[in-house]
Design an enzyme around this catalytic site. Sequence first.
Site, PDB file in Angstrom:
ATOM      1  N   ARG A 267       0.808  -1.217   0.000  1.00 52.30           N
ATOM      2  CA  ARG A 267       0.000   0.000   0.000  1.00 52.30           C
ATOM      3  C   ARG A 267       0.848   1.278   0.000  1.00 52.30           C
ATOM      4  NH1 ARG A 267      -2.688  -4.157   2.036  1.00 52.30           N
ATOM      5  NH2 ARG A 267      -0.576  -4.574   2.735  1.00 52.30           N
ATOM      6  N   THR A 268       1.799   1.368   0.926  1.00 51.76           N
ATOM      7  CA  THR A 268       2.518   2.635   1.107  1.00 51.76           C
ATOM      8  C   THR A 268       3.347   2.975  -0.135  1.00 51.76           C
ATOM      9  OG1 THR A 268       2.664   2.002   3.427  1.00 51.76           O
ATOM     10  CG2 THR A 268       3.953   3.907   2.751  1.00 51.76           C
TER      11      THR A 268
ATOM     12  N   LYS B 121      25.697  -5.268  -2.221  1.00 52.43           N
ATOM     13  CA  LYS B 121      27.163  -5.376  -2.271  1.00 52.43           C
ATOM     14  C   LYS B 121      27.805  -4.681  -1.071  1.00 52.43           C
ATOM     15  CE  LYS B 121      26.954  -4.747  -7.252  1.00 52.43           C
ATOM     16  NZ  LYS B 121      27.264  -3.740  -8.267  1.00 52.43           N
TER      17      LYS B 121
ATOM     18  N   ARG C  20      11.398   3.805   3.663  1.00 54.53           N
ATOM     19  CA  ARG C  20      10.970   2.799   4.657  1.00 54.53           C
ATOM     20  C   ARG C  20      12.199   1.978   5.031  1.00 54.53           C
ATOM     21  NH1 ARG C  20       5.791  -1.121   4.573  1.00 54.53           N
ATOM     22  NH2 ARG C  20       4.899   0.871   5.175  1.00 54.53           N
TER      23      ARG C  20
ATOM     24  N   HIS D  52       5.073   5.686  11.630  1.00 53.67           N
ATOM     25  CA  HIS D  52       4.582   5.543  10.255  1.00 53.67           C
ATOM     26  C   HIS D  52       3.612   6.711  10.059  1.00 53.67           C
ATOM     27  CE1 HIS D  52       3.314   3.985   6.522  1.00 53.67           C
ATOM     28  NE2 HIS D  52       3.009   2.751   6.840  1.00 53.67           N
TER      29      HIS D  52
HETATM   30  N1   CP Z   1      -0.080  -0.075   5.956  1.00 51.71           N
HETATM   31  C1   CP Z   1       1.087  -0.365   5.347  1.00 51.71           C
HETATM   32  O1   CP Z   1       2.129   0.213   5.674  1.00 51.71           O
HETATM   33  O2   CP Z   1       1.011  -1.329   4.391  1.00 51.71           O
HETATM   34  P1   CP Z   1       2.230  -1.766   3.459  1.00 51.71           P
HETATM   35  O3   CP Z   1       3.234  -2.462   4.352  1.00 51.71           O
HETATM   36  O4   CP Z   1       1.649  -2.672   2.427  1.00 51.71           O
HETATM   37  O5   CP Z   1       2.828  -0.529   2.882  1.00 51.71           O
END
Ligand code: CP
Length: 342
Positions: free
Chosen positions: A66-67, A94, A116, A146
């Site tokens: 999603r993100t 590497k 992320r 998040h």
């Molecule tokens: N909610 C969320 O962070 O989903 P993803 O890990 O799929 O990005």
Amino acid sequence: MNQGLQFDDTGRLRHLLTIEGLSRQTILEILDTAESFISVGQREIKKIPLLRGKTVVNLFFEFSTRTRTTFEIAAKRLSADVINLSVGTSSTAKGETLLDTIRNLEAMHTDLFVVRHGESGAAHMIARHVPPHVRIINAGDGRHAHPTQGLLDMFTIRRHKGDFGKLKVAIVGDILHSRVARSQIHALKALGVDELRVVAPKTLLPTAVEKLGVIPCSRMEDGLDGVDVVMMLRLQRERMQGAHIPSEHEYFNLFGLTPVKLALAAKDAIVLHPGPMNRGLEIDSAVADGPQSVILPQVTYGIAVRMAVMALIMGGSPGRREETHPVAASRARAVVTTRKRK
Ligand code: CP
């Protein structure tokens, strides 16, 4: 972590690293801007030129559906050029360090990194090392934060339930390992929610969690009673070292959200989940796919919220006149276009 890092000298948001320390006013500005971008997704040509000529790099060191995808769609809707670096096939394999990776991508004139990472504080560390014109958005760091998930959850709640001051909210599940829960708690407290409960077995609640201004509950009967919003969390088995739950079967029996347990909440309560869901573990399919679920609308709203965050942090110098500020001008255009279509 240094929350001041995300603001410039005039107090404007420069990076988005955490919701902790954001004012109610800043959060509302993001939600209002997102509201003005919803119409872009409903047009035949889903694009506005706000970030034309800018380069956005999505740098995901952990899995995401999603993100990552909604950040890419959001950046493209703002007309930015978007690069998705596939970390698994990059020179990270590497042994190249995170900072060397960033410096090399920066040398390609990247304007914004969406990051992320499995380590808490990774986005902060990057923000400390990039030059002033480069922006960082934290797309999830370890157990820490998040922020865009927290913001899209607030957007969803406001759209479906209105005024936060009148709402009782329960966050249910693996609070201990959840960066989403931390971001939700900071956002809900800043927005003045009436009552906030965190519901989990004691082994999945952080110590002294009540210091965050929440009510800990270790039974669903206490946690869900009369609430307007139920925010479910994924059981993060990949972050667990040792036994936090007796068995998955028992966890579902005690904390899995079934129609029977949901009936404890207000009749018109809504159910959120950030995804990915463990069906039959923390949530029953009858609830996930049921009439009170707003789980898929959360995903859709995530695009507008991520557009808003990118637009605001890239939004030109402070002190510009309202009508020439690119975000304000774009919001005005979005409203005009929507009115013309009616
Ligand atoms: N909610 C969320 O962070 O989903 P993803 O890990 O799929 O990005």
